[in-house]
Write a protein that holds these residues in place. Sequence first.
Motif, PDB file in Angstrom:
ATOM      1  N   PRO A  78     -21.294  65.577  55.534  1.00  0.00           N
ATOM      2  CA  PRO A  78     -20.472  66.780  55.325  1.00  0.00           C
ATOM      3  C   PRO A  78     -20.967  67.980  56.136  1.00  0.00           C
ATOM      4  CG  PRO A  78     -20.882  65.688  53.236  1.00  0.00           C
ATOM      5  CD  PRO A  78     -21.759  65.018  54.247  1.00  0.00           C
ATOM      6  N   GLN A  79     -22.296  68.144  56.238  1.00  0.00           N
ATOM      7  CA  GLN A  79     -22.851  69.251  57.016  1.00  0.00           C
ATOM      8  C   GLN A  79     -22.502  69.093  58.491  1.00  0.00           C
ATOM      9  OE1 GLN A  79     -24.399  72.022  55.940  1.00  0.00           O
ATOM     10  NE2 GLN A  79     -24.524  72.761  58.067  1.00  0.00           N
ATOM     11  N   ILE A  87     -19.929  67.521  59.742  1.00  0.00           N
ATOM     12  CA  ILE A  87     -18.489  67.783  59.893  1.00  0.00           C
ATOM     13  C   ILE A  87     -18.223  69.287  59.886  1.00  0.00           C
ATOM     14  CG2 ILE A  87     -16.235  67.530  58.746  1.00  0.00           C
ATOM     15  CD1 ILE A  87     -17.212  64.726  57.837  1.00  0.00           C
ATOM     16  N   LEU A 114     -12.786  59.486  58.241  1.00  0.00           N
ATOM     17  CA  LEU A 114     -13.855  59.069  57.328  1.00  0.00           C
ATOM     18  C   LEU A 114     -13.605  57.636  56.884  1.00  0.00           C
ATOM     19  CD1 LEU A 114     -13.712  62.478  55.642  1.00  0.00           C
ATOM     20  CD2 LEU A 114     -15.916  61.517  56.269  1.00  0.00           C
ATOM     21  N   GLU A 129     -15.657  59.222  50.311  1.00  0.00           N
ATOM     22  CA  GLU A 129     -16.205  60.092  51.351  1.00  0.00           C
ATOM     23  C   GLU A 129     -15.280  61.283  51.601  1.00  0.00           C
ATOM     24  OE1 GLU A 129     -18.024  56.170  51.548  1.00  0.00           O
ATOM     25  OE2 GLU A 129     -15.926  56.796  51.543  1.00  0.00           O
ATOM     26  N   GLU A 163     -15.778  63.763  48.648  1.00  0.00           N
ATOM     27  CA  GLU A 163     -17.066  64.457  48.747  1.00  0.00           C
ATOM     28  C   GLU A 163     -17.034  65.516  49.853  1.00  0.00           C
ATOM     29  OE1 GLU A 163     -19.869  61.347  49.373  1.00  0.00           O
ATOM     30  OE2 GLU A 163     -19.939  60.740  47.254  1.00  0.00           O
ATOM     31  N   THR A 164     -16.470  65.145  50.992  1.00  0.00           N
ATOM     32  CA  THR A 164     -16.402  66.076  52.123  1.00  0.00           C
ATOM     33  C   THR A 164     -15.458  67.236  51.811  1.00  0.00           C
ATOM     34  OG1 THR A 164     -16.810  64.239  53.650  1.00  0.00           O
ATOM     35  CG2 THR A 164     -15.923  66.262  54.603  1.00  0.00           C
ATOM     36  N   LEU A 216     -16.424  71.185  52.008  1.00  0.00           N
ATOM     37  CA  LEU A 216     -15.762  72.074  52.969  1.00  0.00           C
ATOM     38  C   LEU A 216     -15.021  73.220  52.283  1.00  0.00           C
ATOM     39  CD1 LEU A 216     -14.328  69.572  55.639  1.00  0.00           C
ATOM     40  CD2 LEU A 216     -16.421  70.938  55.763  1.00  0.00           C
ATOM     41  N   LEU A 224      -8.473  65.274  56.226  1.00  0.00           N
ATOM     42  CA  LEU A 224      -9.527  64.262  56.074  1.00  0.00           C
ATOM     43  C   LEU A 224      -8.861  62.918  55.821  1.00  0.00           C
ATOM     44  CD1 LEU A 224     -11.845  66.310  53.668  1.00  0.00           C
ATOM     45  CD2 LEU A 224     -11.938  66.226  56.168  1.00  0.00           C
ATOM     46  N   THR A 281     -16.257  60.218  62.697  1.00  0.00           N
ATOM     47  CA  THR A 281     -17.561  59.827  62.135  1.00  0.00           C
ATOM     48  C   THR A 281     -18.028  58.478  62.682  1.00  0.00           C
ATOM     49  OG1 THR A 281     -16.478  58.767  60.237  1.00  0.00           O
ATOM     50  CG2 THR A 281     -17.108  61.094  60.002  1.00  0.00           C
TER      51      THR A 281
END
Length: 581
Positions: free
Chosen positions: A271-272, A274, A293, A298, A301-302, A306, A342, A362
Motif C-alpha cells: 500500500p505504501q 502504491i 492487484l 488486497e 486493504e489498499t 489510500l 483498484l 504490482t
Amino acid sequence: MIKKLYQALDECYGADRHRLRQAIQRFKRETHAEKQPALLEKIQQAIQKSSAIRAQRLQRRPKINYPDLPVAARHDEILKIVADHQVVVICGETGSGKTTQLPKMCLELGRGIDGMIAHTQPRRLAARSVSERIAQELNSTLGEHVGFKIRFQDKVSPHSYIKLMTDGILLAEIQEDRYLNRYDTIIIDEAHERSLNIDFLLGYLKWLISKRRDLKIIITSATIDTERFSQHFNQAPIIEVSGRTYPVEIRYRPLMTEQNGDDEKDDKDLPQAILEAAEELHAEDFGDILVFLSGEREIHETADFLKKQLTQVDILPLFARLSANEQQRIFRPKGNKQRIVLATNVAETSLTVPRIKYVIDTGVARLSRYSWRSRVQRLQIEKISQASANQRSGRCGRVSAGIAIRLYDEEDFQNRPEFTDPEILRTNLAAVILKMASLKLGDPEEFPFVEPPDSRLIRDGFRLLFELGGVDNEFNLTKIGQQLAHLPIDPRLARMLIEAANNGALREVMVMISALSIQDPRERPLEKQQAADEKHRRFNDKTSDFISLFNLWTYYQEQREALSQNQLRKLCKKEYLSFMR
C-alpha cells in the motif's frame, strides 16, 4: 415432392434446418401409406412457420453504423475475409474496438439471420457490459436486438440477433445442442486468456467445423501468440488491427530498493508503494489511475490505506462480484474528481475503464494451479507474464500519452515467462474428460486441443472419475458418470449431490453445494464492511461454516415466502446480501 421439401429448407430459419431435415428423412422411411399425408402436412406447416421466422428476422434487422474506432477503418477488408473463410483470427490491441464492432459487422454481412451470433466473454461482468454497449450503439433496448446470458441472468429474446455470454454458458449448451444449430456465427473473444473453457471450445469448434460448413468462427485475441490460433484452424487468416493508443512511458519502482549504495535493501509494503507511485503520477498531470492487484482482500486493504492518505481522490474497487451500482461508478464516471481504480486482472483485457491516464502494476495475480502429485488445486499469487504486464501498461494509452509504473525492476520483467501458462496445463481435467465422454468425442489424448495437456494430468483426471464412480475399470462412462455429466458443477460436488439424494439429505446438501459453486452471497461493500459483518453475524454457527450458509438460506426462504419480490430485493440490499446469488 421430397426434392421440393429439401429445397424449401434453404428459406427456413437455420436453427430449424437440422430438425426439419430429420423429419423429412423419417417421412421418406415411412412405409404405411395411410400415415404419410398427416406427416407431410406436419412437415409443410413446420417449414412454413420456420420460413416466416427467417423472413421476419431479415425484415427486422437493425440499421448499423460504426463509431470512429480503428477496427472500423478495416471494415471492408474484414467483411471480405470473413465472407471468404470459415474461420478468421482477428488480433487487436487494446482500444481497437474489436469486441463491440465485430458482431455488428457480422450482422451487416447477413449473419445472425439463420441463427444468432454467439459472442463469448471470459467474465460475466464483460458479457453484461459489452451487450449493453452494443445495444446502445444499435439504438435498441437490451434484450431486443442484443442480449446476454450469464449465470442467474438471461436477457435474450427469440428476436435477438447477437447473444453475449460467458464461454461456460456456451459450453453448457453443447450438452443439449451438440452441433450448436441455434447459432450461425460464433465469436470467441479474448482467446489469448486460454482458460480451460476457451481451450475446450477451440478444440470442439475445430471438430465441429467439418460437420457444419455453414458455421462461421471468429477468434479474437490481443496481440499475443495469434499464430498458434491460426495453425490450430489449419492456417486460418489473421487480421491485425492496431489500437488507438498513445505512447506509454514505463517506469520501474521496485518494492526492494538499495539504501545508500550498500547491500542493505529497503522493503516497502505494497500500500505504501502504491501511495508513493500515485503521488508521483499526481505530480505529472491530472488523470485517473488504474492499479492492478491480486485479489479482493488486497483491494480492500489498499483502499482503506489510500482513503486515509488521499482524501481528495475517489478510491474505487473493481472485481468480478461487484454490485451493479458500484460498477456504474466506474464505467459511467460523473464530474471531474480524480479517481484511483483498484482492480484485479478483470481489467487487464476484458473491460475498458474510461478516463485512465496512468497505470500502477504490482506485477502479480492469483492463478489456479493443480498438482497431480498432491492432487490439490491451489489459488496462489504468482508473478504475471511479460504479455500480461504489457496488457496492463497498455490500458493507460487510450485517451492520451500515459505512464505505467511497475512495482518491480526491469531485470525481473525480462526474466519472466513470455506468456501465461494456459489453464489446461495447470488444472484438474476430470470435468473436461467427463464432458468429452458424455459427448462421445473419443480419447482425450487424441482431441484437437490448442496445446495438448500433460498425459499425467489426463490419467489423474480419469483416476478421480474412477474414485467417484463416474467411469469403470476400462474408463467407460457409468450410470453415475452420465448423471455427473448432466450436472454443470465440479464432478466432486456433483457426486455429493447424487449421494445426498440417495440418503435423503438432498435439500441440505444442495444448499451447501450451491454456496460452494458460486461467489459468496454475503456482500461486504468497501465503506460498510463492519455494518455488513454485524448483519451476517446472526447466521454464524460456531461448529460449521456449512451450517452458517444453511442458516442464511433458511432465513432467505422464510423472507421470500413472506415478502413480494420488490420487498425482498430491498431487504437483501439492507442486509448486505446478493439478491442474484
